[in-house]
Design an enzyme around this catalytic site. Structure first.
Site, PDB file in Angstrom:
ATOM      1  N   GLU A   8       0.845  -1.195   0.000  1.00  7.09           N
ATOM      2  CA  GLU A   8       0.000   0.000   0.000  1.00  7.09           C
ATOM      3  C   GLU A   8       0.880   1.245   0.000  1.00  7.09           C
ATOM      4  OE1 GLU A   8      -3.234  -0.166   2.934  1.00  7.09           O
ATOM      5  OE2 GLU A   8      -3.034   1.986   3.237  1.00  7.09           O
ATOM      6  N   ASP A  61       0.299   5.370   0.543  1.00  4.28           N
ATOM      7  CA  ASP A  61      -0.761   6.270   1.019  1.00  4.28           C
ATOM      8  C   ASP A  61      -0.419   7.744   1.035  1.00  4.28           C
ATOM      9  OD1 ASP A  61      -2.542   4.267   2.081  1.00  4.28           O
ATOM     10  OD2 ASP A  61      -1.132   4.007   3.732  1.00  4.28           O
ATOM     11  N   GLU A  69      -2.498  10.593   3.073  1.00  5.27           N
ATOM     12  CA  GLU A  69      -3.645  10.819   3.957  1.00  5.27           C
ATOM     13  C   GLU A  69      -3.574  12.245   4.477  1.00  5.27           C
ATOM     14  OE1 GLU A  69      -4.680   6.672   6.157  1.00  5.27           O
ATOM     15  OE2 GLU A  69      -2.756   7.554   6.687  1.00  5.27           O
ATOM     16  N   GLN A 129       0.032  13.010   5.744  1.00  5.08           N
ATOM     17  CA  GLN A 129       0.756  11.819   6.195  1.00  5.08           C
ATOM     18  C   GLN A 129       0.922  10.870   5.019  1.00  5.08           C
ATOM     19  OE1 GLN A 129       0.167   9.854  10.121  1.00  5.08           O
ATOM     20  NE2 GLN A 129      -0.887   8.269   8.942  1.00  5.08           N
ATOM     21  N   THR A 130       2.127  10.353   4.840  1.00  8.11           N
ATOM     22  CA  THR A 130       2.328   9.303   3.841  1.00  8.11           C
ATOM     23  C   THR A 130       2.761   8.036   4.559  1.00  8.11           C
ATOM     24  OG1 THR A 130       4.616  10.012   3.468  1.00  8.11           O
ATOM     25  CG2 THR A 130       2.947  10.874   1.957  1.00  8.11           C
ATOM     26  N   ASN A 131       2.509   6.905   3.910  1.00  3.31           N
ATOM     27  CA  ASN A 131       2.918   5.624   4.491  1.00  3.31           C
ATOM     28  C   ASN A 131       3.203   4.652   3.357  1.00  3.31           C
ATOM     29  OD1 ASN A 131       3.502   3.700   6.439  1.00  3.31           O
ATOM     30  ND2 ASN A 131       1.453   3.674   7.354  1.00  3.31           N
ATOM     31  N   GLY A 140       3.687   0.927   9.221  1.00  2.00           N
ATOM     32  CA  GLY A 140       4.340   1.629  10.327  1.00  2.00           C
ATOM     33  C   GLY A 140       5.432   2.568   9.838  1.00  2.00           C
ATOM     34  N   ARG A 141       5.301   3.038   8.599  1.00  2.00           N
ATOM     35  CA  ARG A 141       6.332   3.914   8.017  1.00  2.00           C
ATOM     36  C   ARG A 141       5.767   5.322   7.811  1.00  2.00           C
ATOM     37  NH1 ARG A 141       7.443  -0.943   4.654  1.00  2.00           N
ATOM     38  NH2 ARG A 141       9.462  -1.754   5.340  1.00  2.00           N
ATOM     39  N   GLU A 142       5.078   5.822   8.814  1.00  2.00           N
ATOM     40  CA  GLU A 142       4.444   7.131   8.665  1.00  2.00           C
ATOM     41  C   GLU A 142       5.476   8.249   8.590  1.00  2.00           C
ATOM     42  OE1 GLU A 142       3.647   4.958  11.029  1.00  2.00           O
ATOM     43  OE2 GLU A 142       1.505   4.492  10.758  1.00  2.00           O
ATOM     44  N   TRP A 187      -8.204   9.423  15.728  1.00  2.00           N
ATOM     45  CA  TRP A 187      -6.737   9.584  15.714  1.00  2.00           C
ATOM     46  C   TRP A 187      -6.224  10.764  14.888  1.00  2.00           C
ATOM     47  CZ3 TRP A 187      -4.087   9.173  11.011  1.00  2.00           C
ATOM     48  CH2 TRP A 187      -4.886   8.768   9.925  1.00  2.00           C
ATOM     49  N   GLY A 235      -3.815  13.883  17.586  1.00  2.00           N
ATOM     50  CA  GLY A 235      -3.771  12.529  18.135  1.00  2.00           C
ATOM     51  C   GLY A 235      -5.115  12.021  18.611  1.00  2.00           C
TER      52      GLY A 235
END
Ligand SMILES: *[C@@H]1O[C@H](CO)[C@@H](O)[C@H](O)[C@H]1NC(C)=O
Ligand SMILES: *[C@@H]1O[C@H](CO)[C@@H](O)[C@H](O)[C@H]1NC(C)=O
Ligand SMILES: *[C@@H]1O[C@H](CO)[C@@H](O)[C@H](O)[C@H]1NC(C)=O
Length: 298
Positions: A116, A118, A120, A133-135, A143-145, A209, A213
């Site tokens: 994936e 992303d 966001e 935010q990318t991932n 878990g690579r935000e 979230w 946060g």
């Protein structure tokens, strides 16, 4: 490309000045030029995935609007899987108060151990900046935000958000500026996305979230929230069966050698983004990753 070159020299010139002026100049210089080729009709390559009654179409299907209220959001999806390409979408985010609201543009494979890529956009109160935010997920591992604050307000106008995906690198772009690079490091034992992926977008409630946060919730008094999308042509290699090998051919322009690494001018722009706009990077988060993941600077 001429405007990109002048944008870059401006970037360099302004590097040492204050970020407010910097952001203003960037906003005025970055090409807002609309590419005629972007004006394909939605139905050719995309279909609504969910929230049918929360999707509107304008201008003979050349613009699509997703809306979110307390009953539903919506999303759409490409009709085909792809295994390489230089994907893009022009997006204008919900204006005014969009705290809690997530607008997403991403590529994803189906099934377990998925891949994936992303984008966001995490909404915010009016006057407060949107976080992008990318991932990257490869073989089920995410878990690579990485999070950046953009140098313009993405609620005010359409901008292009792009992903280059070829056998050598994955690059996320905002307009023509690279904001993230994920190299093919399979030789170091890092999984690299290879599975056929569909392109998707969605507008949904992420109040648990997304903003501060999860401390700032969606204010439904400001619903419906509306995000607009354009640019429905797709520069990608379609995959109709499971053989992805043909998609690695350099006959596709995005697989050509000039797309294997950033150009020197792209590299300069990327360095400026890294030193000025990134406000979270998993690579340097020692709470989540006690040792730096292999693909990160060691
Ligand atoms: C895309 O590929 C997956 C398998 O990887 C398959 O399940 C899915 O149906 C494909 N989607 C389309 C639209 O062909
Ligand atoms: C949203 O903000 C724009 C300016 O950014 C303003 O013109 C408009 O009135 C605002 N709309 C609402 C509903 O507050
Ligand atoms: C990643 O690079 C290796 C060579 O180092 C290559 O064999 C492989 O096909 C590439 N992976 C993808 C998905 O393109």
């Amino acid at each position: 490309m001429a405007s990109f070159a002048s944008f870059l020299s401006l970037l360099l010139l302004l590097h040492s000045t204050t970020s407010v002026i910097f952001a203003r100049k960037l906003q005025s210089v970055v090409a807002h030029g609309e590419d005629e080729s972007d004006y394909s009709s939605f139905d050719e390559k995309y279909a609504i995935l969910w929230g049918n009654d929360h999707v509107s179409s304008f201008n003979q299907g050349k613009e699509i609007q997703l809306s979110l209220d307390i009953s539903s959001g919506a999303g759409f999806v490409s009709k085909t899987n792809y295994s390489s390409g230089f994907f893009h979408m022009r997006i204008k985010l919900p204006p005014n108060d969009s705290a809690g609201v997530v607008t997403a543009y991403y590529l994803t494979s189906q099934g377990p151990n998925h891949d994936e890529l992303d984008f966001e956009f995490l909404g915010n109160k009016e006057g407060k900046p949107i976080t992008l935010q990318t991932n990257v997920f490869a073989n089920g591992v995410g878990g690579r935000e990485q999070r950046i604050i953009l140098w313009f307000d993405p609620r005010e106008d359409f901008h292009s958000y792009k992903v280059l995906w070829n056998p050598h690198q994955i690059v996320f772009f905002v307009d023509d500026t690279p904001i993230r690079v994920f190299k093919n490091n399979t030789d170091k034992g890092v999984a690299y996305p290879w599975q056929p992926m569909q392109i998707q977008t969605s507008l949904w409630d992420g109040e648990a979230w997304a903003t501060d946060g999860g401390m700032t919730k969606t204010d439904w008094a400001h619903a419906p929230f509306k995000a607009n999308f354009r640019g429905f042509n797709i520069d990608g290699c379609p995959v109709y069966a499971s053989n992805t090998q043909p998609c690695y051919s350099t006959d596709f322009w995005w697989n050509g050698e000039s797309y294997w690494t950033l150009s020197p001018s792209q590299q300069k722009a990327y360095e400026i983004v890294k030193s000025n706009y990134i406000n979270y990077d998993y690579c340097s988060d020692r709470d989540s990753h006690p040792t730096a993941p292999l693909e990160c600077p060691q």
